[in-house]
Design a protein around this motif. Structure first.
Motif, PDB file in Angstrom:
ATOM      1  N   ASP A 151      97.288 -42.021 -35.382  1.00  0.00           N
ATOM      2  CA  ASP A 151      96.551 -43.237 -35.006  1.00  0.00           C
ATOM      3  C   ASP A 151      95.397 -43.508 -35.963  1.00  0.00           C
ATOM      4  O   ASP A 151      95.152 -44.657 -36.353  1.00  0.00           O
ATOM      5  N   GLU A 152      94.694 -42.453 -36.345  1.00  0.00           N
ATOM      6  CA  GLU A 152      93.546 -42.628 -37.232  1.00  0.00           C
ATOM      7  C   GLU A 152      93.993 -43.047 -38.634  1.00  0.00           C
ATOM      8  O   GLU A 152      93.383 -43.921 -39.258  1.00  0.00           O
ATOM      9  N   LYS A 154      96.640 -44.659 -39.333  1.00  0.00           N
ATOM     10  CA  LYS A 154      97.115 -46.042 -39.221  1.00  0.00           C
ATOM     11  C   LYS A 154      95.943 -47.016 -39.210  1.00  0.00           C
ATOM     12  O   LYS A 154      95.970 -48.065 -39.871  1.00  0.00           O
ATOM     13  N   LYS A 155      94.882 -46.671 -38.459  1.00  0.00           N
ATOM     14  CA  LYS A 155      93.715 -47.553 -38.377  1.00  0.00           C
ATOM     15  C   LYS A 155      93.033 -47.711 -39.735  1.00  0.00           C
ATOM     16  O   LYS A 155      92.552 -48.786 -40.080  1.00  0.00           O
ATOM     17  N   THR A 156      92.985 -46.625 -40.486  1.00  0.00           N
ATOM     18  CA  THR A 156      92.305 -46.655 -41.780  1.00  0.00           C
ATOM     19  C   THR A 156      93.246 -47.053 -42.922  1.00  0.00           C
ATOM     20  O   THR A 156      92.875 -46.968 -44.092  1.00  0.00           O
ATOM     21  N   LYS A 157      94.474 -47.454 -42.567  1.00  0.00           N
ATOM     22  CA  LYS A 157      95.445 -48.003 -43.522  1.00  0.00           C
ATOM     23  C   LYS A 157      95.765 -47.034 -44.658  1.00  0.00           C
ATOM     24  O   LYS A 157      95.803 -47.401 -45.831  1.00  0.00           O
ATOM     25  N   SER A 175     105.643 -47.977 -33.931  1.00  0.00           N
ATOM     26  CA  SER A 175     105.301 -48.859 -35.048  1.00  0.00           C
ATOM     27  C   SER A 175     106.359 -48.756 -36.139  1.00  0.00           C
ATOM     28  O   SER A 175     106.598 -47.667 -36.673  1.00  0.00           O
ATOM     29  N   GLY A 278      86.704 -42.870 -34.315  1.00  0.00           N
ATOM     30  CA  GLY A 278      87.819 -43.711 -33.932  1.00  0.00           C
ATOM     31  C   GLY A 278      88.192 -43.628 -32.476  1.00  0.00           C
ATOM     32  O   GLY A 278      89.295 -44.022 -32.097  1.00  0.00           O
ATOM     33  N   ASN A 281      87.099 -48.855 -29.607  1.00  0.00           N
ATOM     34  CA  ASN A 281      87.791 -49.999 -30.187  1.00  0.00           C
ATOM     35  C   ASN A 281      87.191 -50.426 -31.521  1.00  0.00           C
ATOM     36  O   ASN A 281      87.799 -51.189 -32.269  1.00  0.00           O
ATOM     37  N   THR A 283      85.873 -50.005 -35.420  1.00  0.00           N
ATOM     38  CA  THR A 283      86.397 -49.287 -36.590  1.00  0.00           C
ATOM     39  C   THR A 283      85.258 -48.837 -37.488  1.00  0.00           C
ATOM     40  O   THR A 283      85.246 -49.095 -38.689  1.00  0.00           O
ATOM     41  N   ARG A 285      83.431 -45.978 -39.401  1.00  0.00           N
ATOM     42  CA  ARG A 285      83.882 -44.708 -39.950  1.00  0.00           C
ATOM     43  C   ARG A 285      82.847 -44.139 -40.929  1.00  0.00           C
ATOM     44  O   ARG A 285      82.038 -44.873 -41.504  1.00  0.00           O
ATOM     45  N   SER A 349      86.991 -51.595 -42.833  1.00  0.00           N
ATOM     46  CA  SER A 349      87.496 -52.621 -43.736  1.00  0.00           C
ATOM     47  C   SER A 349      86.469 -52.971 -44.812  1.00  0.00           C
ATOM     48  O   SER A 349      86.809 -53.230 -45.969  1.00  0.00           O
TER      49      SER A 349
END
Length: 360
Positions: A151-152, A154-157, A175, A278, A281, A283, A285, A349
């Motif tokens: 999950d982490e 994925k969130k941080t791409k 996913s 994380g 909700n 983001t 970091r 982001s």
């Protein structure tokens, strides 16, 4: 940062890629089955065509036409008058050829309806995508610990691949963007299929410490430059995992105990840390950006690069390339040198945009 030797291999040529893809396709039983069915049909048509050419002296096209209408049992009539040998050959072609054709078509349709072709195509697509990855992260085991790591990432791409031996656990990853590879992560061939030789990191979260130890040992042998983080349950495993090549070992039980005490005595700090880890909700970091050798930002100051005024991002510290102590709250006139590491806190982001803007 200098690129590891394992990641500077010459890229394969176009023909080499095509050859590797063909060989990979041939390894799949479903593709061999499809090729078998198609091969039977083509062989049958060619056999019928050349039979009429030899027995009746017809042209290739007339012989091919007669073979097709005979196998299809359409009954348009003879292309040319047949002799006794030609009629006998036609009867044999109808009796045996129709059976072969029905067998081939039925086998192909059965594979299609049972989803074998769809599954094989999906697997081929995933394997092709993995083969094109570089400087990615490998997650070994979609366990409870592995789930949060996935999950982490994925969130941080981040670019990553998940390996698990249980197809049911892989199906829980809902996913389609996540690349999953079914197999035993302790198997060297599976790690190679996941691109361990081109990866920058590996996280192993298997249930048993012995399995994690074997993954670390195998991965370190395949890629001496990869960064490996391993999970351990028993304290006795911590030293062993580091001895065989783990860069860091995480023990969920110890972390859980420390977390419970922190929740009791410093709840506000824990809430803030959760936000950065994380577990909310947002983001937010804490990230690190290292200045690679040859970077255009080398020799420039923080003021020149406007890092201290980046929206929603704060520069917390700089870890000097010399490896000394962290320099907290660095002044604007701090000059950057190669291999300095910037420690930043802020929106994920925004940090990614800063990374892109600086070309790091």
């Amino acid at each position: 940062m200098d690129t590891p030797k394992s990641q500077t291999k010459e890229k394969p040529s176009y023909l080499a890629k095509k050859r590797d893809r063909f060989l990979a396709m041939w390894k799949h039983p479903i593709y061999r089955k499809i090729l078998w069915f198609n091969g039977l049909l083509v062989s049958l048509v060619l056999l019928g065509t050349f039979g009429y050419m030899l027995l009746e002296g017809w042209s290739f096209f007339d012989s091919l036409y007669m073979t097709i209408i005979t196998l299809a049992t359409i009954g348009y009539g003879e292309t040319h008058p047949l002799g006794d040998s030609g009629r006998l050959y036609t009867m044999l072609l109808i009796l045996f050829g129709s059976g072969v054709m029905v067998y081939s078509i039925t086998g192909f349709i059965t594979s299609l309806l049972e989803g074998d072709i769809r599954k094989a195509l999906k697997k081929m697509t995933i394997e092709r995508a993995i083969s094109e990855l570089n400087q990615h992260i490998i997650i070994c085991g979609n366990s409870q610990t592995g789930k949060y790591a996935i999950d982490e990432l994925k969130k941080t791409k981040q670019k990553f691949v998940v390996i698990d031996n249980d197809p049911a656990r892989l199906e829980k990853i809902d996913s389609p963007q996540i690349l999953c590879l079914q197999g035993d992560a302790t198997d060297e061939s599976v790690l190679i299929s996941a691109g361990v030789e081109r990866a920058t990191g590996l996280i192993t979260t298997l249930h048993h410490d012995a399995d994690n130890l074997f993954v670390v040992l195998t991965a370190r042998g395949l890629n001496p430059n990869i960064r490996i983080i391993a999970k351990a349950v028993e304290e006795s495993s911590l030293k062993k995992l580091k001895q065989v090549g783990a860069d860091s070992v995480v023990m969920p039980n110890i972390i859980g105990g420390l977390r419970m005490v922190s929740e009791m005595v410093r709840p506000s700090v824990v809430t803030f840390l959760d936000m950065m880890l994380g577990m909310s909700n947002q983001t937010i970091r804490v990230e690190e950006l290292q200045i690679p050798s040859g970077s255009p930002v080398i020799g420039k100051t923080l003021a020149d690069l406007h890092i201290l005024h980046e929206p929603d991002v704060s520069l917390v510290a700089i870890l000097p390339a010399s490896g000394g102590a962290h320099q907290f709250n660095p002044p604007a006139q701090t000059q950057l040198i190669a291999l300095d590491t910037l420690i930043l806190i802020g929106d994920a982001s925004r940090i990614a945009n800063l990374n892109k803007r600086l070309g790091l």
